[in-house]
Design a protein around this motif. Structure first.
Motif, PDB file in Angstrom:
ATOM      1  N   TYR A 266       0.880  -1.161   0.000  1.00 21.06           N
ATOM      2  CA  TYR A 266       0.000   0.000   0.000  1.00 21.06           C
ATOM      3  C   TYR A 266       0.921   1.215   0.000  1.00 21.06           C
ATOM      4  O   TYR A 266       1.596   1.492   0.989  1.00 21.06           O
ATOM      5  N   GLY A 267       0.962   1.939  -1.121  1.00 19.82           N
ATOM      6  CA  GLY A 267       1.973   2.970  -1.288  1.00 19.82           C
ATOM      7  C   GLY A 267       1.425   4.347  -1.551  1.00 19.82           C
ATOM      8  O   GLY A 267       0.252   4.536  -1.916  1.00 19.82           O
ATOM      9  N   PHE A 268       2.314   5.322  -1.366  1.00 22.60           N
ATOM     10  CA  PHE A 268       2.049   6.720  -1.682  1.00 22.60           C
ATOM     11  C   PHE A 268       3.113   7.149  -2.694  1.00 22.60           C
ATOM     12  O   PHE A 268       4.299   7.219  -2.358  1.00 22.60           O
ATOM     13  N   ASN A 269       2.674   7.424  -3.926  1.00 22.76           N
ATOM     14  CA  ASN A 269       3.592   7.753  -5.014  1.00 22.76           C
ATOM     15  C   ASN A 269       3.534   9.224  -5.357  1.00 22.76           C
ATOM     16  O   ASN A 269       2.465   9.841  -5.350  1.00 22.76           O
ATOM     17  N   LEU A 270       4.700   9.784  -5.693  1.00 19.90           N
ATOM     18  CA  LEU A 270       4.731  11.095  -6.317  1.00 19.90           C
ATOM     19  C   LEU A 270       4.239  10.970  -7.752  1.00 19.90           C
ATOM     20  O   LEU A 270       4.256   9.884  -8.335  1.00 19.90           O
ATOM     21  N   ALA A 271       3.811  12.071  -8.333  1.00 23.06           N
ATOM     22  CA  ALA A 271       3.433  12.067  -9.739  1.00 23.06           C
ATOM     23  C   ALA A 271       4.592  11.554 -10.593  1.00 23.06           C
ATOM     24  O   ALA A 271       5.738  11.968 -10.416  1.00 23.06           O
ATOM     25  N   LEU A 272       4.295  10.633 -11.474  1.00 22.05           N
ATOM     26  CA  LEU A 272       5.251  10.106 -12.445  1.00 22.05           C
ATOM     27  C   LEU A 272       6.365   9.280 -11.796  1.00 22.05           C
ATOM     28  O   LEU A 272       7.473   9.200 -12.317  1.00 22.05           O
TER      29      LEU A 272
ATOM     30  N   MET B 188      -6.738   2.884   5.639  1.00 20.46           N
ATOM     31  CA  MET B 188      -5.955   2.352   4.524  1.00 20.46           C
ATOM     32  C   MET B 188      -6.274   0.856   4.421  1.00 20.46           C
ATOM     33  O   MET B 188      -5.719   0.043   5.157  1.00 20.46           O
ATOM     34  N   LYS B 189      -7.149   0.505   3.526  1.00 17.89           N
ATOM     35  CA  LYS B 189      -7.652  -0.864   3.468  1.00 17.89           C
ATOM     36  C   LYS B 189      -6.646  -1.829   2.831  1.00 17.89           C
ATOM     37  O   LYS B 189      -6.151  -1.564   1.728  1.00 17.89           O
ATOM     38  N   ILE B 190      -6.366  -2.921   3.525  1.00 21.73           N
ATOM     39  CA  ILE B 190      -5.592  -4.001   2.899  1.00 21.73           C
ATOM     40  C   ILE B 190      -6.228  -5.363   3.145  1.00 21.73           C
ATOM     41  O   ILE B 190      -5.680  -6.385   2.739  1.00 21.73           O
ATOM     42  N   ASN B 191      -7.396  -5.384   3.806  1.00 16.78           N
ATOM     43  CA  ASN B 191      -8.127  -6.630   3.988  1.00 16.78           C
ATOM     44  C   ASN B 191      -8.883  -6.948   2.697  1.00 16.78           C
ATOM     45  O   ASN B 191      -9.762  -6.193   2.272  1.00 16.78           O
TER      46      ASN B 191
END
Length: 795
Positions: free
Chosen positions: A291-297, A774-777
Motif C-alpha cells: 500500500y503505497g504513496f507515489n509522487l506524480a510520475l 488504509m484498506k488491505i483486507n
C-alpha cells in the motif's frame, strides 16, 4: 415586440443548448471507476477496486500487469500533475504559462538535472526488475494518453498530450532532490553578512546553530529475527508544483505500546497545492503486496506499508549543495583558475520555448564544481562567478533502485541496502516491522572538508583548499536500529555526532523535535488512536521560552490597560495554536517586529532572504535570550546605541498598535482564526475569479502554527495575515497489532480530476484532524462499489 420575444426565446434556447453541451462535454472528462477496458502489454485480467476515498486496489496475477494498470489509473487521476512536474527540471513551464516563467525555466534547466538524467539512463541495467516495472508503469500512462480522456486543463490552455519516457521520471527525481536543498537560500545570505558586516555580526548568527539542540541519537543494534505473532523565493513562488519542506516521523517500539507491537507514524511536510502531492494505491499479486504513496510520475512509493513492514521519510537537511567563487582568466573569460592552472568552462547551449513568443536561447558555463549561477539567477549582482556544486549531479543516480528496493524488501537488512543507495536528496528513512524492529537511517552521500572550513558561506574555487577531501561510507551515516530508547524519530533536527563531531547541515529548530520527545519519552502504553491525536498536536514548546525572554525585557511603566491585558495573555500562553487562541496572533506579530527591529537595519537587502530561511527560526530564541549583542544597536540612529530593552519595548508597542488597527480595540477578539487560513491552490486556479472557485480547494480555518507537530507553515511578513502554504502532505499511522485498520489522510483528495467525487472529499476531515482507513483486507476491499477491470487487448 414580437421580434423581441422571438429573440429572447432564441437566446434562451441557445443558453440551454450551451449549458447542456457543457454538461455533456464535462461528463466525457470524468474518470472511469467502473466497467471494463482493454489494455495492451498485460497478460491476464487485472481488477481494480476503488474504495470510498478513490484509492485503487490493484489485483493482478503478476507485477508487470499490476504496474501497467498502476500507470493507467495514476494518469487518469493525475495526468495534469504529471505534466507540470516533468516540465520543471526541463525548463518547459513557459511553454504553458508564458514569459513570467522564463526566469524559473532558465534556472532549473541550467542546474544540470537533464544532463545527469541522460548519463544515468545510458548506464541503467535494462534487465533489472526496477527498470522493467518502470517501463510497464510508463506503458500504462502512455496508453491512457492515447485512449483515455483529455483533462480539462489541457483543453483550457490548448495543450497537446505528449507521451512519457524514463527521462521524465528522472527529471521528477531531480526536482525532488533540488527542492529538499536549503543551501541556495542560506549560503549567499551568510556570505553577505560576513563580508559586509564583519565577524562580530556573523559569529553571533552562526553560533545559534549549536544552541537549543534536541539531538537524534545514534545507536545500532542487531535486527530482530524471531517471528513473533502479529530571492530564490522569487523563482520558486512561481512554481505550479510545490516544493518539499520538512516532516515528522516516529516509530514506537513494542515495549512502549499498549498492544506490544510497533506503531509507525509519518507526515512529510510539503508545499500545499491541488491536487495533493501523494497518490495512494494498493498493489496485490501472488508474490507482492504494498500500500503505497507515489509522487506524480514515479512508479515506486516513497511511503508505504504492508502486513510485514512500514516505511516513510523526512528531510535529512544535510548540506549537499556548496557554492564556489571562481576566478576567470583575465585574458580569456571562457577559462577559470584552479590549483592546477586554468581550465576551460564547459559550455551548454539551452533553448526555452515561450507560449505566444519567440524562443529564448542562452548558454550555461559549467566549472568543475558545477554551473555558474550568474545569469541563471537574475538578481545575483556579484561580479564574481559563483558555481553551484550539487552532490545530486556528481554521482550515479540510483533513485529508481532505491524506490524499488525499499518497496520490495523482505526484511530490515534488505531495506537498509536500499536506503544505503541514496546519494541525494538526503532523507531520514524511517522503518518499523511486524517482527518488532524499528530503525532510522539518515541516507545520503556524506562528505568531509578540511576541519577549519565553514561551508555555509561561498567557498574559494580557485585555491584547491576548499575541496571535498573524503566521502563517508554509509555505515558512518547517522542511524539507529532497535535503540534502547525504544523509539526512533525525526523532525528535520540535528542528528547526533559522527566521529566526535556534529555533521553540518541546515537542520530545523528544535521545536517539533522537542515536543515529540516530550510526548514520547515518558509514556509506555501508546495506542494507534493516541498516535493519531499526536500527529494533530499544535503546541510549541519553545514559543513560551521566547515570550519569557521578551516580557522580561519589556518596559512595563508606560503600558495601557489593554496593553497589559495583551502581555498577560502572552505570559499565560502554553504555546497552543488553537483557532480561538489570542496569544498566537500577538506572538507572531511580536516576532515580526522584533526580527525587523533587530536585524534589518544592518542587513539591508539580505534581511528579506534571512527571514525566509529556516535559519531564522534557530536564531530567534537564542537572540531573544541575549542581554548583550552587536545586533541590538539600530545603526540608522547615529547618535544613539540602543539596548535590548529598547528594541523589545519598541517591538511590542508596534505590535499592539498594528493589531488594534487590524483587528479592533478589544484584545480578546484578536483570535487566530481571523488571521490564519489555508487554501489549496491549483495552477490554473491561481488566476483567481471563477477559476479559483472551480479549481482551488478552500479556504479553511485550521488549528496549527509554524513549527508545531501539525506544522502549518506560513511567512511572517508586514501584512499580519498568515496564508498557510505548506504542511503535512499526508498523515499516516500503521499499528502492527491491527494492520488492517491503519490510518491516513490527504489534504484534499485522491484525484486531481476536478470532475471526480474524490477531488476534495478528504479536505474537511484533514483540517479537523480526522483519518480514513488504509484498506488491505481483501474481503473488505472486494465489497467496494466501484470496480474497473482491465482485459488483455486482442491484437
Amino acid at each position: 415586440m414580437k421580434l423581441f420575444k422571438k429573440a429572447v426565446k432564441v437566446i434562451f434556447i441557445l443558453l440551454i443548448l450551451l449549458v447542456a453541451g457543457a454538461w455533456v462535454f464535462s461528463r466525457t472528462l470524468h474518470p472511469t471507476y467502473n466497467g471494463e477496458l482493454e489494455l495492451t502489454n498485460i497478460s491476464d485480467k487485472v481488477t481494480v477496486y476503488y474504495d470510498e476515498v478513490g484509492v485503487p486496489h490493484i489485483n493482478a496475477e503478476n507485477q508487470q500487469d499490476a504496474y501497467v494498470a498502476l500507470g493507467y489509473v495514476h494518469a487518469q487521476d493525475r495526468l495534469w500533475q504529471m505534466e507540470l512536474i516533468r516540465r520543471i527540471s526541463a525548463g518547459r513551464l513557459a511553454e504553458l504559462f508564458g514569459k513570467d516563467l522564463v526566469r524559473t525555466d532558465k534556472f532549473f534547466s541550467g542546474l544540470g538535472i537533464e544532463e545527469a538524467a541522460e548519463k544515468t539512463i545510458e548506464n541503467l541495467d535494462k534487465n533489472s526488475e526496477a527498470y522493467k516495472l518502470t517501463e510497464a508503469y510508463l506503458n500504462g500512462i502512455n496508453q491512457f494518453i492515447t485512449e483515455g480522456t483529455t483533462p480539462l486543463e489541457f483543453h483550457l490552455i490548448g495543450l497537446e498530450k505528449e507521451k512519457y519516457s524514463i527521462k521524465d521520471i528522472y527529471n521528477v527525481f531531480g526536482y525532488m532532490a533540488f527542492s529538499f536543498a536549503v543551501a541556495h537560500k542560506t549560503d549567499p545570505m551568510l556570505t553577505e553578512v560576513k563580508e559586509k558586516l564583519g565577524d562580530a555580526y556573523f559569529n553571533e548568527l552562526v553560533g545559534a546553530e549549536f544552541q537549543n539542540l534536541t539531538l537524534i541519537k545514534n545507536e545500532k543494534n542487531p535486527e530482530l529475527k524471531a517471528d513473533f505473532a502479529a530571492s530564490m523565493n522569487v523563482l520558486l513562488e512561481k512554481l505550479p508544483i510545490s516544493p518539499f519542506i520538512g516532516s515528522n516521523s516516529w516509530v514506537i517500539g513494542a515495549d512502549k505500546t499498549k498492544n506490544g507491537k510497533v506503531i509507525f507514524a509519518n507526515d512529510p511536510h510539503i508545499g500545499f497545492s491541488q491536487p495533493s502531492v501523494w497518490y495512494q494505491n494498493h498493489i496485490k499479486t501472488p508474490d507482492y503486496e504494498m500500500y503505497g504513496f507515489n509522487l506524480a510520475l514515479t512508479p515506486f512509493p516513497l511511503l508505504g506499508h504492508n502486513k510485514n513492514y512500514a516505511y516513510g521519510l523526512t528531510m535529512f537537511e544535510n548540506d549537499d549543495v556548496d557554492f564556489y567563487y571562481e576566478k576567470n582568466n583575465p585574458n580569456n573569460s571562457l577559462e577559470y583558475k584552479t590549483s592546477d592552472g586554468f581550465q576551460q568552462y564547459k559550455l551548454i547551449d539551452k533553448r526555452i520555448k515561450i507560449k505566444g513568443e519567440k524562443d529564448t536561447v542562452y548558454q550555461v558555463k559549467v566549472s568543475k564544481h558545477g554551473p555558474i549561477m550568474n545569469g541563471l539567477i537574475d538578481f545575483i549582482d556579484d561580479e564574481r562567478p559563483i558555481a553551484m556544486q550539487w552532490i545530486y549531479t556528481k554521482f550515479n543516480n540510483q533513485l529508481l533502485e532505491v524506490g524499488y528496493d525499499i518497496s520490495h524488501a523482505q526484511n530490515l537488512s534488505e531495506f537498509k541496502v536500499g536506503a544505503s543507495k541514496l546519494h541525494a536528496p538526503g532523507l531520514n528513512i524511517m522503518y518499523g516491522d511486524a517482527k518488532n524492529n524499528i530503525a532510522w537511517f539518515a541516507s545520503g552521500k556524506l562528505y568531509k572538508y578540511r576541519d577549519s572550513l565553514y561551508t555555509k558561506t561561498i567557498l574559494d574555487g580557485a585555491s584547491g583548499k576548499d575541496e571535498i577531501v573524503e566521502y563517508l561510507d554509509f555505515e558512518e551515516n547517522p542511524q539507529a536500529i532497535n535503540p534502547s530508547l525504544n523509539y526512533v524519530y525525526s523532525a528535520n533536527n540535528q542528528p547526533d555526532s559522527i566521529a566526535g563531531k556534529l555533521y553540518p547541515g541546515y537542520y530545523l529548530a528544535e521545536n517539533r523535535a522537542r515536543r515529540i520527545v516530550d510526548l514520547l519519552a515518558p509514556k509506555n502504553d501508546w495506542t494507534k488512536e493516541e498516535v493519531a491525536t499526536m500527529l494533530y498536536d499544535v503546541v510549541s514548546p519553545s514559543a513560551p521560552d521566547v515570550i519569557v525572554s521578551f516580557t522580561n525585557s519589556l518596559d512595563l511603566e508606560n503600558v495601557s490597560a489593554s496593553e497589559k491585558k495583551a502581555i498577560d495573555i502572552l505570559k499565560k500562553w502554553n504555546g497552543y495554536y488553537g483557532k480561538d487562541e489570542v496569544a498566537p496572533v500577538i506572538y507572531n506579530r511580536f516576532v515580526y517586529e522584533f526580527q525587523k527591529n533587530t536585524f534589518k537595519d544592518e542587513m539591508g537587502k539580505a534581511y528579506n532572504q534571512f527571514v525566509n530561511t529556516p535559519f531564522v527560526e534557530k536564531v530567534l530564541p537564542v537572540q531573544a535570550a541575549k542581554e548583550n549583542s552587536v545586533w541590538w544597536d539600530d545603526v540608522s540612529t547615529k547618535d544613539k546605541v540602543e539596548t535590548k530593552q529598547e528594541i523589545i519595548s519598541k517591538s511590542f508597542k508596534k505590535t499592539f498598535e498594528f493589531l488594534q488597527n487590524q483587528l479592533g480595540e478589544n484584545v480578546e477578539d484578536w483570535k487566530w482564526n481571523r488571521v490564519a487560513s489555508v487554501e489549496y491552490e491549483h495552477a490554473i486556479g491561481k488566476a483567481g475569479g471563477l477559476l479559483r472557485k472551480f479549481f482551488n480547494v478552500g479556504p479553511f480555518k485550521t488549528n496549527g502554527g509554524d513549527q508545531v507537530i501539525n506544522n502549518q507553515i506560513f511567512s511572517i511578513d508586514s501584512t499580519g495575515v498568515y496564508k498557510i502554504t505548506a504542511g503535512p502532505s499526508t498523515r499516516r499511522v500503521v499499528d502492527f497489532s491491527d494492520v488492517d485498520n491503519s490510518l491516513a489522510i490527504l489534504p484534499t483528495g485522491q484525484s486531481g480530476n476536478v470532475f471526480s467525487e474524490h477531488y476534495k472529499d478528504q479536505a474537511q476531515k484533514y483540517v479537523d484532524g480526522e483519518f480514513v482507513k488504509m484498506k488491505i483486507n481483501q474481503k473488505e476491499i472486494e465489497q467496494s462499489e466501484n470496480k474497473l477491470v482491465f482485459l488483455p487487448k486482442i491484437k
